[in-house]
Scaffold this active site. Sequence first.
Site, short mmCIF file in Angstrom:
data_model
loop_
_atom_site.label_atom_id
_atom_site.label_comp_id
_atom_site.label_asym_id
_atom_site.label_seq_id
_atom_site.Cartn_x
_atom_site.Cartn_y
_atom_site.Cartn_z
N CYS A 214 10.71 -9.08 -9.63
CA CYS A 214 10.78 -8.63 -11.02
C CYS A 214 12.22 -8.26 -11.33
CB CYS A 214 9.88 -7.43 -11.25
SG CYS A 214 10.13 -6.68 -12.88
N CYS B 127 10.66 3.95 -14.76
CA CYS B 127 11.06 5.24 -15.31
C CYS B 127 10.19 5.62 -16.49
CB CYS B 127 12.51 5.19 -15.77
SG CYS B 127 13.65 4.84 -14.44
N GLY C 177 8.11 7.68 -12.32
CA GLY C 177 9.34 7.84 -11.57
C GLY C 177 9.36 9.20 -10.92
N SER D 109 -5.36 3.71 -8.59
CA SER D 109 -5.37 2.75 -9.69
C SER D 109 -6.44 1.66 -9.57
CB SER D 109 -3.98 2.14 -9.87
OG SER D 109 -3.48 1.77 -8.61
N TYR E 208 -1.38 -1.92 -13.11
CA TYR E 208 -1.16 -0.83 -12.16
C TYR E 208 -0.28 0.30 -12.68
CZ TYR E 208 1.50 1.33 -8.27
OH TYR E 208 2.15 2.20 -7.44
O1 LIG Z 1 -0.17 -4.25 -0.58
P1 LIG Z 1 0.60 -2.98 -0.54
O2 LIG Z 1 2.05 -3.23 -0.24
O3 LIG Z 1 0.04 -1.97 0.39
O4 LIG Z 1 0.62 -2.36 -2.01
C1 LIG Z 1 -0.48 -2.38 -2.90
C2 LIG Z 1 -1.02 -1.01 -3.16
O5 LIG Z 1 -0.02 -0.16 -3.76
C3 LIG Z 1 -0.51 0.38 -4.98
O6 LIG Z 1 -1.10 1.64 -4.80
P2 LIG Z 1 -0.27 3.02 -4.65
O7 LIG Z 1 -0.73 3.69 -3.41
O8 LIG Z 1 1.19 2.79 -4.79
O9 LIG Z 1 -0.64 3.91 -5.92
P3 LIG Z 1 -2.03 4.40 -6.54
O10 LIG Z 1 -2.46 5.59 -5.76
O11 LIG Z 1 -1.68 4.76 -7.94
O12 LIG Z 1 -3.02 3.28 -6.51
C4 LIG Z 1 -1.57 -0.59 -5.44
O13 LIG Z 1 -2.52 0.07 -6.25
C5 LIG Z 1 -2.18 -1.05 -4.14
O14 LIG Z 1 -3.17 -0.14 -3.70
N1 LIG Z 2 13.11 2.10 -13.27
C1 LIG Z 2 13.82 2.21 -14.35
O1 LIG Z 2 13.36 2.03 -15.47
C2 LIG Z 2 15.26 2.57 -14.03
C3 LIG Z 2 16.22 2.58 -15.18
C4 LIG Z 2 17.62 2.19 -14.72
N2 LIG Z 2 17.70 0.75 -14.49
C5 LIG Z 2 18.02 2.96 -13.47
O2 LIG Z 2 18.04 2.41 -12.38
O3 LIG Z 2 18.31 4.12 -13.57
S1 SF4 Z 3 8.03 -9.74 -13.59
FE1 SF4 Z 3 7.26 -9.29 -15.65
S2 SF4 Z 3 5.05 -8.89 -15.32
FE2 SF4 Z 3 6.01 -8.74 -13.32
S3 SF4 Z 3 6.45 -6.54 -13.06
FE3 SF4 Z 3 8.30 -7.52 -13.92
S4 SF4 Z 3 8.13 -7.29 -16.16
FE4 SF4 Z 3 6.11 -6.91 -15.24
MG LIG Z 4 -3.33 1.70 -5.06
#
Ligand SMILES: O=P(O)(O)OC[C@H]1O[C@H](OP(=O)(O)OP(=O)(O)O)[C@H](O)[C@@H]1O
Ligand SMILES: NC(=O)CC[C@H](N)C(=O)O
Ligand code: SF4
Ligand SMILES: [Mg+2]
Length: 506
Positions: A430, A13, A40, A331, A290
């Site tokens: 995470c 978010c 988000g 990214s 990312y």
């Molecule tokens: O292995 P996968 O499950 O395919 O996920 C990995 C991909 O997802 C993300 O990009 P995304 O398209 O979400 O966003 P971006 O355009 O900001 O790079 C990341 O940068 C990788 O390219």
């Molecule tokens: N991705 C977030 O930071 C979400 C905030 C909050 N845990 C929600 O689900 O609304």
């Molecule tokens: S586990 Fe830690 S490093 Fe990985 S996405 Fe979550 S907060 Fe970030």
């Molecule tokens: Mg990507």
Amino acid sequence: MDPLADDHPRDHCGVFGVWAPGEDVSRLTYFGLYALQHRGQQSAGIATSDGQRIRVYKDQGLVNQVFTDQILQGLRGHIALGHVRYATTGADTWRNAQPTLGPTPDGTIALGHNGNLTNTAELRRLAHSLADGGDDVEHGASTDTAIVTALMGLADRIPGPAPFVGASRSVGAGTSSPEAEEAPAPLVPAALTVLPRLRGAFSLVWMDEHTLYGARDPHGYRPLVLGRLGEGSGRPGWVLASETSALDLVGAAFIREIEPGELVSIDASGVRSRHFAVTRASTCVFEYVYLARPDTVIGGRQIVATRREMGATLAREHPVEADVVVPVPESGTPAAIGYAHESGIPFAQGLVKNSYVGRTFIQPTQSLRQLGIRLKLNPLREVIEGRRLVVVDDSIVRGNTQRALVRMLREAGAAEVHVRISSPPVNWPCFFGIDFPTRAELIAASMDIESIRTSIGADSLGYLSLRGMVQATGQGTSLCLGCFTGDYPEPIAKGTPIPGTPGATT
Ligand SMILES: O=P(O)(O)OC[C@H]1O[C@H](OP(=O)(O)OP(=O)(O)O)[C@H](O)[C@@H]1O
Ligand SMILES: NC(=O)CC[C@H](N)C(=O)O
Ligand code: SF4
Ligand SMILES: [Mg+2]
């Protein structure tokens, strides 16, 4: 359903708050949210206060789909708070959109949250036990955020010893008067009672009718910064935002980061600060890899510079003979620039990104998934044909992006495809605000690197080392590395829900 995002690390978010009498605070917040849209895309909301009452407008959708000129004009006041959401606790529904509203003994609170709590069930029990019989303290919502909002309003009923409270201080020369030190803003005592009871990740921005507040959890997982508007204008205002890029967009000067474990309140007497917990910084390393925008600064380190450095280290760790370095937009681009620079292999944009397909492209069936990636990224035959490529991306989650890309690049005539990833394999869930897919779906959880290479069809595959990634951030040991190592900065209690794996607990 959001299948492309399903395949990817989902964003979290974005929060934005502004205290600025005489300014069009709802419009400033609208622009701030625009700068945070990548964090988000499921729902967006703005609350304002004119000193008398709080108004809120929120809905599912992107910022520019939710707000019109007319709606913004109706959101009047001198304080505003905005939020863009990606759900981690509680489904993507209108009721779960933010800012959340709740009663306090003196009025109303509106609150926005970036992060994810790990003791939501315990906090929910506490909130329900404090409420008057039958009161729906969550107002039909099912988020961790709604519970925090409810607890802020019920704080004076919470029993138990006084929590840790650090000394109060003012921030920004001459902005805080001694009298103000003696009378904390109305929701400061409530926050000092509630915040130490929260576990997990929270960068919060909230307000009552008179004051804007912000707080960051003791680990500082998620970023939160303070900025100043109208420097030298005699009419200063303050901004709190998830990323410095949002400060840039509204013309606010970066003052500093909110520290882990810090609580700030902002009103006519300036910015007042105190600490509510003993801290150990563990900022999310995935912000650097990312999540955050490249033009944002976290921990004094610009994201784009970090990503370039990750690419350069990757080139040293995994060199290869090739003709051209091709970035995977969006990214993956800065790391590819770093790789090209360090290796001396020319950089070329061999994949064209359709800018209208974001991180939330909606694709209803599995069979359309490949098409989805093709809609987003299309190879430029002129750059690809007959060449040995180094394809650089920031991360592999399920592997779908790389599998589809390698195939497309070969179809476009690539002679060789060498994939280089500017982070280590993502292997663990995470708990702090990023919604990875289930562990079973994380490709690195079940395959070694050679099997992943075969699965995506690349000629070679190299991941950046953990050490290389950490060094590029310049943050030393002040990082969370949980999704790469399985070692989390704080204990995760048994029975904690695993985000991304419905029904599963630790
Ligand atoms: O292995 P996968 O499950 O395919 O996920 C990995 C991909 O997802 C993300 O990009 P995304 O398209 O979400 O966003 P971006 O355009 O900001 O790079 C990341 O940068 C990788 O390219
Ligand atoms: N991705 C977030 O930071 C979400 C905030 C909050 N845990 C929600 O689900 O609304
Ligand atoms: S586990 Fe830690 S490093 Fe990985 S996405 Fe979550 S907060 Fe970030
Ligand atoms: Mg990507």
